[in-house]
Design a protein around this motif. Structure first.
Motif, PDB file in Angstrom:
ATOM      1  N   PHE A 327       1.053  -1.176   0.109  1.00 29.53           N
ATOM      2  CA  PHE A 327       0.138  -0.045   0.061  1.00 29.53           C
ATOM      3  C   PHE A 327       0.945   1.238   0.054  1.00 29.53           C
ATOM      4  N   ASP A 328       1.842   1.279   1.043  1.00 26.93           N
ATOM      5  CA  ASP A 328       2.369   2.458   0.899  1.00 26.93           C
ATOM      6  C   ASP A 328       3.568   2.553  -0.189  1.00 26.93           C
ATOM      7  N   ALA A 329       4.055   1.421  -0.863  1.00 23.04           N
ATOM      8  CA  ALA A 329       4.969   1.598  -2.076  1.00 23.04           C
ATOM      9  C   ALA A 329       3.923   1.981  -3.372  1.00 23.04           C
ATOM     10  N   THR A 330       2.787   1.843  -3.189  1.00 22.81           N
ATOM     11  CA  THR A 330       1.973   2.165  -4.279  1.00 22.81           C
ATOM     12  C   THR A 330       1.300   3.577  -4.152  1.00 22.81           C
ATOM     13  N   ILE A 331       0.917   3.685  -3.159  1.00 24.04           N
ATOM     14  CA  ILE A 331      -0.168   5.068  -2.772  1.00 24.04           C
ATOM     15  C   ILE A 331       0.476   6.046  -1.763  1.00 24.04           C
ATOM     16  N   LEU A 332       0.223   7.386  -1.915  1.00 25.09           N
ATOM     17  CA  LEU A 332       0.611   8.295  -1.092  1.00 25.09           C
ATOM     18  C   LEU A 332      -0.947   8.895  -0.311  1.00 25.09           C
ATOM     19  N   HIS A 333      -0.774   9.067   0.879  1.00 25.36           N
ATOM     20  CA  HIS A 333      -1.976   9.291   1.484  1.00 25.36           C
ATOM     21  C   HIS A 333      -1.525  10.501   2.627  1.00 25.36           C
ATOM     22  N   GLY A 370      -7.831  12.645  -2.314  1.00 34.67           N
ATOM     23  CA  GLY A 370      -6.965  12.572  -1.145  1.00 34.67           C
ATOM     24  C   GLY A 370      -5.936  11.792  -1.139  1.00 34.67           C
ATOM     25  N   TYR A 371      -5.798  10.843  -2.252  1.00 37.79           N
ATOM     26  CA  TYR A 371      -4.683   9.995  -2.501  1.00 37.79           C
ATOM     27  C   TYR A 371      -3.975  10.397  -4.043  1.00 37.79           C
ATOM     28  N   TYR A 372      -2.685   9.920  -3.868  1.00 40.34           N
ATOM     29  CA  TYR A 372      -1.775  10.086  -5.023  1.00 40.34           C
ATOM     30  C   TYR A 372      -1.245   8.582  -5.353  1.00 40.34           C
ATOM     31  N   PHE A 373      -0.881   8.522  -6.467  1.00 39.07           N
ATOM     32  CA  PHE A 373      -0.109   7.173  -6.797  1.00 39.07           C
ATOM     33  C   PHE A 373       1.522   7.454  -6.755  1.00 39.07           C
ATOM     34  N   TYR A 374       2.128   6.601  -6.023  1.00 39.65           N
ATOM     35  CA  TYR A 374       3.496   6.580  -5.946  1.00 39.65           C
ATOM     36  C   TYR A 374       4.170   5.650  -6.928  1.00 39.65           C
ATOM     37  N   LYS A 375       3.742   4.599  -7.065  1.00 41.56           N
ATOM     38  CA  LYS A 375       4.428   3.568  -7.936  1.00 41.56           C
ATOM     39  C   LYS A 375       4.565   4.133  -9.437  1.00 41.56           C
ATOM     40  N   ARG A 452      -8.089 -13.049  -5.495  1.00 38.99           N
ATOM     41  CA  ARG A 452      -8.442 -11.513  -6.356  1.00 38.99           C
ATOM     42  C   ARG A 452      -8.116 -10.578  -5.451  1.00 38.99           C
ATOM     43  N   ARG A 453      -8.131 -10.332  -4.117  1.00 39.69           N
ATOM     44  CA  ARG A 453      -7.750  -9.337  -3.748  1.00 39.69           C
ATOM     45  C   ARG A 453      -6.190  -8.991  -3.770  1.00 39.69           C
ATOM     46  N   GLU A 454      -5.557 -10.229  -3.598  1.00 39.01           N
ATOM     47  CA  GLU A 454      -3.913 -10.278  -3.797  1.00 39.01           C
ATOM     48  C   GLU A 454      -3.596  -9.693  -5.004  1.00 39.01           C
ATOM     49  N   ARG A 455      -4.246 -10.316  -6.190  1.00 35.69           N
ATOM     50  CA  ARG A 455      -4.175  -9.887  -7.671  1.00 35.69           C
ATOM     51  C   ARG A 455      -4.205  -8.513  -7.530  1.00 35.69           C
ATOM     52  N   ARG A 456      -5.315  -7.793  -6.994  1.00 34.54           N
ATOM     53  CA  ARG A 456      -5.249  -6.372  -7.137  1.00 34.54           C
ATOM     54  C   ARG A 456      -4.230  -5.493  -6.421  1.00 34.54           C
ATOM     55  N   ALA A 457      -3.954  -5.895  -5.177  1.00 34.07           N
ATOM     56  CA  ALA A 457      -2.863  -4.961  -4.594  1.00 34.07           C
ATOM     57  C   ALA A 457      -1.491  -5.301  -5.110  1.00 34.07           C
ATOM     58  N   GLU A 458      -1.106  -6.534  -5.969  1.00 32.77           N
ATOM     59  CA  GLU A 458       0.065  -6.713  -6.462  1.00 32.77           C
ATOM     60  C   GLU A 458       0.346  -5.930  -7.498  1.00 32.77           C
ATOM     61  N   LEU A 459      -0.756  -5.775  -8.264  1.00 33.49           N
ATOM     62  CA  LEU A 459      -0.599  -5.378  -9.865  1.00 33.49           C
ATOM     63  C   LEU A 459      -1.450  -3.948  -9.856  1.00 33.49           C
ATOM     64  N   THR A 460      -1.712  -3.443  -8.850  1.00 35.75           N
ATOM     65  CA  THR A 460      -2.457  -2.036  -8.928  1.00 35.75           C
ATOM     66  C   THR A 460      -1.394  -1.109  -9.614  1.00 35.75           C
ATOM     67  N   PHE A 461      -1.934  -0.269 -10.497  1.00 38.66           N
ATOM     68  CA  PHE A 461      -1.458   0.907 -11.477  1.00 38.66           C
ATOM     69  C   PHE A 461      -0.377   0.203 -12.693  1.00 38.66           C
ATOM     70  N   GLU A 462      -1.054  -1.125 -13.003  1.00 40.18           N
ATOM     71  CA  GLU A 462      -0.252  -1.710 -14.115  1.00 40.18           C
ATOM     72  C   GLU A 462      -1.202  -1.966 -15.071  1.00 40.18           C
TER      73      GLU A 462
END
Length: 535
Positions: A327-333, A370-375, A452-462
């Motif tokens: 989460f912190d590696a992908t999204i700024l909060h 209120g969120y930004y992508f970091y990845k 499915r949740r794992e897939r979403r977390a691992e591959l977000t912003f791809e």
């Protein structure tokens, strides 16, 4: 706007250069071309230049419930996401035109390469195989978006382009699968590939792409057969997870053993999309491509539990604590710390009333969620223009496809878990046994939710979430919800009953929106092009 007759007839100009991260700079006429092997390689480079583009890579995320794109940028994908589009939409028309140009370029190579005199047979087979891969990739993307599409593998005439009809998507996808299988023998493995050829299609890429096509079609045994050629094997290439998730998406670690296929940048080819997803105080531009609250809520806790599960430890007053390390590696909060392009560490504040207010939801140019992508933030970019390669297929996806297929076949067990989900979570930084160990008490449906949740977390912003919600047939559920942002207690915001900002309402009609309409301009040129249901 390109018409079909242009989309599928205008040749590449047969320009290009051998390095895949350089822009096209040479132009040739038909009579002066196909003189030697370099001409063939240059023509192939023109195919690679049209494999995909950053507008699609980043824009596809906003077609799903992972992200929101504010305004008409990225070819107006937001209109597609909220259901307010038709056959004249910029992204719809561009996708059709773009991939038919790709197909035309590839057909030019496969049709004309025999004209090169005394060409090395092995090189010739490899060039043809690479062109066939790129053509197969283009056809798959077209069928995913439009369903039935015009199909051909030669250089059709103008007259033919005006009457060609659509071919059933299953026929086209079967062709794609047969191509990906047939070309494998003519492609090198990633370990046999010369360093100067990095970024080109390999045998592993053809196998992994075949698995992705099978995945979209729900052909579980086909996925297993493909993935088992890559998992724990070296005959078709040597792949493994890179040691650190957050460092995977950096220029310094390009071409690491997790990358199976990427979109080449650097040199003369760059993109500036990070200016659209980073905070204003970093990228000096409005933040318009941003994560949603629903994505944030799907990241599990460090103990492996979803935030809504009993015993998860989730604290609404401290919502970002003890979450999936990705989460912190992908999204700024709110409260995230990030080093900007000048080497200064900034604290990102997004709650209304924060000082300074530049990155808060109060500011018109800030993220409305209120969120930004970091990845994919590339600090090495010059003037915000990044040369960081965009990964189209990586080994983590192979593991996730394999896990999903095994579960759908009723074969998920501790052994499969330890081959797939466990190494992904350990690599991410999970240490709690509740997150890393197989839970045999879960039934197939419950395991499906975990995968499915794992897939979403691992591959977000791809850019893969849109394919997933289409094939799972969940798009009409998840895209029929408002885009939500952070929970706020003050300010003149439109909020849901729980206090989360409502950014925009979305509409997704089943079955209409599972396929895009055939572009209006294409049907104006060719009356034999039928239209998709309800358009």
């Amino acid at each position: 706007m390109k018409k079909l007759i242009l989309s599928i007839l205008v040749a590449a100009g047969l320009f290009g250069c051998r390095k895949l991260d350089q822009p096209i700079t040479r132009e040739f006429t038909e009579t002066s071309y196909w003189r030697n092997s370099q001409d063939a390689l240059d023509a192939l480079a023109a195919c690679y230049e049209h494999l995909s583009k950053d507008d699609y890579f980043f824009g596809d995320e906003a077609l799903s419930d992972n992200a929101y794109n504010n305004g008409g940028g990225l070819l107006n994908v937001n209109a597609i996401a909220n259901g307010g589009y038709d056959g004249a939409n910029g992204r719809v028309a561009d996708t059709w035109s773009y991939y038919y140009t790709t197909i035309r370029r590839c057909n030019t190579v496969t049709t004309n390469i025999d004209r090169v005199p005394a060409m090395d047979a092995m090189l010739k087979r490899r060039i043809v195989a690479e062109a066939r891969f790129i053509r197969a990739y283009a056809y798959f993307q077209l069928t995913v978006s439009f369903g039935d599409v015009p199909f051909y593998t030669d250089l059709i005439t103008i007259d033919q382009s005006r009457v060609i009809a659509r071919t059933d998507k299953n026929t086209v996808q079967q062709f794609v699968l047969s191509e990906l299988a047939d070309i494998q023998k003519d492609l090198p493995t990633n370990t046999d590939q010369a360093q100067g050829d990095r970024g080109r299609v390999t045998r592993g890429a053809a196998i992994a792409m075949s698995a992705r096509v099978h995945l979209f079609r729900g052909e579980w045994q086909g996925i297993v057969n493909d993935c088992e050629q890559l998992i724990g094997k070296t005959s078709n290439g040597t792949y493994s997870l890179f040691s650190g998730y957050s460092n995977l998406f950096t220029v310094a670690n390009e071409y690491n053993p997790e990358v199976i296929l990427d979109l080449e940048y650097g040199g003369g080819r760059t993109y500036d999309k990070q200016r659209q997803f980073l905070p204003q105080t970093i990228a000096a531009l409005r933040s318009v491509l941003v994560p949603t609250q629903d994505l944030v809520n799907d990241y599990i806790m460090t103990n492996g539990k979803a935030i809504t599960e009993a015993g998860s430890g989730y604290d609404e007053n401290n919502p970002y604590a003890n979450r999936d390390p990705r989460f912190d590696a992908t999204i700024l909060h709110h409260g995230s710390r990030v080093t900007d392009f000048n080497g200064v560490q900034q604290t990102i504040l997004t709650q209304p009333g924060s000082v300074p207010a530049t990155n808060t939801v109060d500011d018109q140019g800030a993220s409305p969620t209120g969120y930004y992508f970091y990845k994919y933030y590339d600090r090495s970019a010059t003037n915000y223009s990044s040369g960081l390669n965009l990964i189209l297929v990586r080994y983590a996806d192979v593991l996730l496809m394999y896990a999903e297929a095994k579960n759908e076949l009723g074969q998920m067990n501790a052994t499969i878990w330890n081959q797939t989900i466990q190494p992904l979570r350990v690599r991410a930084g999970f240490a709690d046994a509740g997150a890393t160990q197989f839970n045999a008490a879960l039934n197939q449906d419950q395991q499906r939710a975990v995968i499915r949740r794992e897939r979403r977390a691992e591959l977000t912003f791809e850019g893969l979430r849109i394919l997933d919600i289409r094939r799972w047939k969940t798009a009409d559920v998840v895209m029929n919800k408002p885009v939500r942002g952070i929970k706020v207690s003050s300010g003149a915001f439109n909020k849901d009953p729980n206090g989360y900002i409502i950014v925009e309402n979305r509409l997704f009609t089943n079955p209409k929106h599972y396929l895009w309409p055939v572009p209006t301009v294409e049907r104006d040129q060719n009356k034999n092009l039928s239209q998709n249901q309800d358009w």
